[in-house]
Design a protein around this motif. Structure first.
Motif, mmCIF file in Angstrom:
data_model
loop_
_atom_site.group_PDB
_atom_site.id
_atom_site.type_symbol
_atom_site.label_atom_id
_atom_site.label_comp_id
_atom_site.label_asym_id
_atom_site.label_seq_id
_atom_site.Cartn_x
_atom_site.Cartn_y
_atom_site.Cartn_z
ATOM 1 N N GLU A 81 0.831 -1.205 0.000
ATOM 2 C CA GLU A 81 0.000 0.000 0.000
ATOM 3 C C GLU A 81 0.866 1.256 0.000
ATOM 4 O OE1 GLU A 81 -3.591 2.008 2.695
ATOM 5 O OE2 GLU A 81 -3.020 -0.095 2.976
ATOM 6 N N ALA A 82 1.903 1.250 0.825
ATOM 7 C CA ALA A 82 2.803 2.408 0.882
ATOM 8 C C ALA A 82 3.564 2.569 -0.424
ATOM 9 C CB ALA A 82 3.785 2.235 2.042
ATOM 10 N N ARG A 83 4.053 1.474 -0.985
ATOM 11 C CA ARG A 83 4.803 1.547 -2.244
ATOM 12 C C ARG A 83 3.910 2.023 -3.388
ATOM 13 N NH1 ARG A 83 6.029 -3.205 -4.023
ATOM 14 N NH2 ARG A 83 5.226 -4.539 -2.354
ATOM 15 N N THR A 84 2.670 1.573 -3.385
ATOM 16 C CA THR A 84 1.732 2.003 -4.423
ATOM 17 C C THR A 84 1.482 3.497 -4.339
ATOM 18 O OG1 THR A 84 0.651 -0.168 -4.430
ATOM 19 C CG2 THR A 84 -0.588 1.689 -5.345
ATOM 20 N N LYS A 85 1.338 4.013 -3.127
ATOM 21 C CA LYS A 85 1.125 5.446 -2.937
ATOM 22 C C LYS A 85 2.306 6.249 -3.469
ATOM 23 C CE LYS A 85 -0.820 9.207 -1.332
ATOM 24 N NZ LYS A 85 -2.029 9.784 -1.947
ATOM 25 N N LEU A 86 3.506 5.822 -3.125
ATOM 26 C CA LEU A 86 4.707 6.526 -3.581
ATOM 27 C C LEU A 86 4.842 6.470 -5.096
ATOM 28 C CD1 LEU A 86 7.156 5.278 -0.816
ATOM 29 C CD2 LEU A 86 6.432 7.651 -1.171
ATOM 30 N N ASN A 87 4.525 5.320 -5.659
ATOM 31 C CA ASN A 87 4.603 5.159 -7.111
ATOM 32 C C ASN A 87 3.570 6.039 -7.816
ATOM 33 O OD1 ASN A 87 3.654 2.987 -9.627
ATOM 34 N ND2 ASN A 87 5.764 3.677 -9.489
ATOM 35 N N GLU A 88 2.363 6.121 -7.264
ATOM 36 C CA GLU A 88 1.323 6.958 -7.851
ATOM 37 C C GLU A 88 1.684 8.439 -7.795
ATOM 38 O OE1 GLU A 88 -2.106 5.854 -5.624
ATOM 39 O OE2 GLU A 88 -2.619 4.146 -6.935
ATOM 40 N N LEU A 89 2.443 8.833 -6.788
ATOM 41 C CA LEU A 89 2.880 10.221 -6.678
ATOM 42 C C LEU A 89 3.953 10.562 -7.714
ATOM 43 C CD1 LEU A 89 3.043 10.729 -2.810
ATOM 44 C CD2 LEU A 89 1.522 11.904 -4.409
ATOM 45 N N GLY A 90 4.564 9.519 -8.299
ATOM 46 C CA GLY A 90 5.556 9.770 -9.332
ATOM 47 C C GLY A 90 6.930 9.211 -9.068
ATOM 48 N N LEU A 91 7.074 8.387 -8.028
ATOM 49 C CA LEU A 91 8.365 7.762 -7.749
ATOM 50 C C LEU A 91 8.412 6.424 -8.476
ATOM 51 C CD1 LEU A 91 10.989 8.027 -6.161
ATOM 52 C CD2 LEU A 91 9.892 6.864 -4.253
ATOM 53 N N PRO A 92 9.233 6.287 -9.524
ATOM 54 C CA PRO A 92 9.210 5.065 -10.335
ATOM 55 C C PRO A 92 9.955 3.908 -9.682
ATOM 56 C CG PRO A 92 10.838 6.576 -11.195
ATOM 57 C CD PRO A 92 10.142 7.302 -10.077
ATOM 58 N N TYR A 93 9.630 2.709 -10.125
ATOM 59 C CA TYR A 93 10.400 1.540 -9.728
ATOM 60 C C TYR A 93 11.694 1.507 -10.542
ATOM 61 C CZ TYR A 93 6.672 -0.564 -6.932
ATOM 62 O OH TYR A 93 5.740 -0.814 -5.960
ATOM 63 N N GLY A 94 12.747 0.996 -9.934
ATOM 64 C CA GLY A 94 14.013 0.841 -10.643
ATOM 65 C C GLY A 94 14.772 2.155 -10.774
#
Length: 283
Positions: free
Chosen positions: A99-112
């Motif tokens: 849930e936390a990772r999804t939130k950060l990713n949705e804000l614009g922090l990409p994986y990798g």
């Protein structure tokens, strides 16, 4: 090692009710820091983690992040050999919550890999706090060897570099138009003297969440006073596209300088930058 009690500003809101709400100064700061120094990774079956590894001297900021995060996370330490030290002692914050990772990713922090992809948030955010997080992670605050105060940022992201320059001009009046350096394609942005004092005072306000050593460095900048006899450089006049067209349309630099009201040296340098591709040609 016993953890310190949360500071007053960390208890001023319920972290469980709005994790990474960038309207909250602490979360804007945290997001800026994570963009620069954090790493999101994922595996199969929705597994993954957010990690931040920093020098052990700054472990307190990771403890602040842990308190601001309503999900289980851990802080560990390790000692290893690096290119810069035979014994580097670091602290690592690890957050695995999907849930936390999804939130950060949705804000614009990409994986990798992310260094060139990251951008300022697309949602409302606290600008000075966000940029302080960026500076704390990938910038510097202090004095040069010559004893001059400075604030600097090193980044591979064009969007971050442009936004930092845009915001800093509003605070300091100083214009910066950086390009990537040739060695590693990185933007190196520097503000010094009175501009750095104004910027540091704005970003590192009393009671804000920040790395303790950079807060102390920022606080120290206000003590600098321009020595008698040190000249003040006027703000540079930015080149406009219509000026570039006039410059390129003249066969004589002297004539172009006269029409534009600029110096011969300024026109000569601008013409060289245009013709060598250092700056874009006008449309």
């Amino acid at each position: 090692m016993a953890e310190r009690e949360p500071s007053a500003h960390q208890l001023a809101f319920d972290v469980s009710s709005g994790f990474m709400d960038l309207g909250v100064p602490e979360y804007s700061y945290m997001y800026g820091f994570l963009q620069m120094d954090g790493h999101l990774s994922r595996q199969s079956r929705d597994r993954g983690r957010m990690t931040v590894e920093i020098n052990i001297r700054d472990i307190e900021i990771l403890r602040s992040f842990q308190k601001l995060t309503p999900y289980n996370s851990t802080i560990s330490e390790r000692v290893r050999s690096t290119n810069f030290a035979t014994s580097h002692h670091s602290a690592i914050w690890t957050l695995c919550s999907l849930e936390a990772r999804t939130k950060l990713n949705e804000l614009g922090l990409p994986y990798g890999r992310k260094s060139q992809q990251i951008k300022p948030p697309r949602v409302p955010f606290s600008r000075p706090d966000y940029l302080r997080g960026v500076i704390d992670a990938d910038g510097s605050v202090g004095y040069t060897k010559q004893g001059l105060p400075f604030v600097s940022l090193t980044t591979a992201s064009t969007a971050i570099a442009a936004y930092f320059c845009f915001y800093a001009k509003k605070i300091t009046g100083a214009s910066r138009h950086p390009g990537r350096n040739e060695r590693d394609a990185i933007y190196n942005i520097l503000y010094s003297k009175e501009a750095s004092q104004a910027l540091a005072a704005h970003l590192y306000y009393p009671g804000c969440l920040a790395l303790e050593r950079k807060q102390a460095a920022a606080d120290s900048l206000h003590a600098w006073v321009r020595p008698p006899g040190m000249k003040t450089s006027p703000h540079h006049r930015r080149w406009r596209e219509w000026e570039d067209r006039i410059l390129l349309g003249h066969s004589s630099i002297t004539a172009a300088a006269e029409e534009l009201g600029r110096s011969y040296q300024s026109c000569q340098l601008r013409q060289w930058r245009l013709r060598t591709g250092r700056v874009s040609m006008p449309e």
